[in-house]
Design an enzyme around this catalytic site. Structure first.
Site, short mmCIF file in Angstrom:
data_model
loop_
_atom_site.label_atom_id
_atom_site.label_comp_id
_atom_site.label_asym_id
_atom_site.label_seq_id
_atom_site.Cartn_x
_atom_site.Cartn_y
_atom_site.Cartn_z
N LYS A 86 116.85 19.68 -31.94
CA LYS A 86 117.80 20.78 -31.72
C LYS A 86 117.55 21.38 -30.34
O LYS A 86 116.45 21.85 -30.05
CB LYS A 86 117.62 21.86 -32.79
CG LYS A 86 118.20 21.47 -34.14
CD LYS A 86 118.00 22.59 -35.15
CE LYS A 86 118.93 23.76 -34.93
NZ LYS A 86 118.62 24.87 -35.89
O1 G3P Z 1 120.65 27.35 -37.67
C1 G3P Z 1 120.97 28.50 -36.88
C2 G3P Z 1 120.84 29.66 -37.71
O2 G3P Z 1 119.55 29.65 -38.27
C3 G3P Z 1 121.11 31.00 -37.13
O3 G3P Z 1 121.32 31.76 -38.25
O4 G3P Z 1 121.19 33.67 -39.72
O5 G3P Z 1 119.87 33.66 -37.60
O6 G3P Z 1 122.34 33.88 -37.54
P1 G3P Z 1 121.17 33.34 -38.26
#
Ligand code: G3P
Length: 223
Positions: A86
């Site tokens: 990633k």
């Molecule tokens: O995979 C990306 C994700 O983990 C971001 O999520 O919940 O931190 O916005 P969040």
């Protein structure tokens, strides 16, 4: 639709591995932080044992092209060439995506907040693009439109890239991403829990069970 888990919690992964048609597990440094200062590669190896053939997406931490490439190399040495690396779509990240793809390494372009980042990641040959649905909505960016535009670009250019939509806070957002053509989604365990935590579903199951028991005076068909 491919469903992935956006967590590193081994208990949650084991739990949902048994329930979901699980296509993969995705991580980033913020998700890792929730597990504390773990032995990361040992931990990820344990996760690989649990998820079997499902994909593992592991994020780099470096901020320059050289550091990102070295992070990618370390991840591959430790976890195997099948691992998806990633890489955030920054200038350095995009340069690295091009370079990693030339070497045949699997790449998930992440931290996508804009259509333009997505177009660049598609052109650079990323295998997956991870647009951040909820974070876009928080910025008053129409996440559904962004996903739709990226899906159209993938079709227009006959690209092999797929959309792995991420950053969801509720199942309504997930449904929208699916409708707009995302090929995969990654969700935290709490969003999967929300999806089943609907009183009407449990009420229906209870009613069926009670009707069976009233009729046959047994708890299930096989007894
Ligand atoms: O995979 C990306 C994700 O983990 C971001 O999520 O919940 O931190 O916005 P969040």
């Amino acid at each position: 639709m491919k469903f992935m888990l956006d967590t590193l919690n081994l208990d949650q992964i084991s739990y949902y591995q048994a329930i979901l048609p699980l296509a993969g597990v995705t991580t980033n440094p913020s998700i890792i932080k929730k597990e504390g200062k773990i032995d990361l590669f040992h931990y990820l190896s344990e996760i690989k044992k649990v998820i079997g053939q499902a994909d593992l997406h592991v994020q780099v931490v470096g901020e320059t092209k050289d550091d990102i490439e070295q992070d990618a190399q370390t991840i591959i040495e430790q976890l195997g060439t099948e691992t998806f690396i990633k890489v955030p779509v920054t200038e350095a990240g995009l340069a690295t995506i091009k370079s990693l793809k030339k070497k045949g390494i699997r790449v998930t372009a992440t931290a996508i907040y804009t259509e333009f980042q997505g177009y660049l990641a598609i052109a650079a040959g990323a295998d997956y693009l991870a647009p951040y649905y909820n974070r876009m909505e928080n910025l008053n960016i129409n996440a559904a439109n962004v996903i739709h535009a990226l899906v159209e670009e993938i079709h227009r250019t006959s690209s092999k890239s797929e959309i792995l939509a991420a950053s969801f806070k509720n199942v309504g957002q997930v449904n929208q991403a699916c409708r707009k053509g995302a090929q995969a989604v990654t969700l935290s365990p709490s969003v999967f829990a929300q999806a089943f935590n609907m009183p009407a579903i449990q009420q229906a199951v209870n009613d069926f069970h009670n009707d069976w028991r009233d009729t046959f005076h047994t708890e299930n068909i096989h007894s």
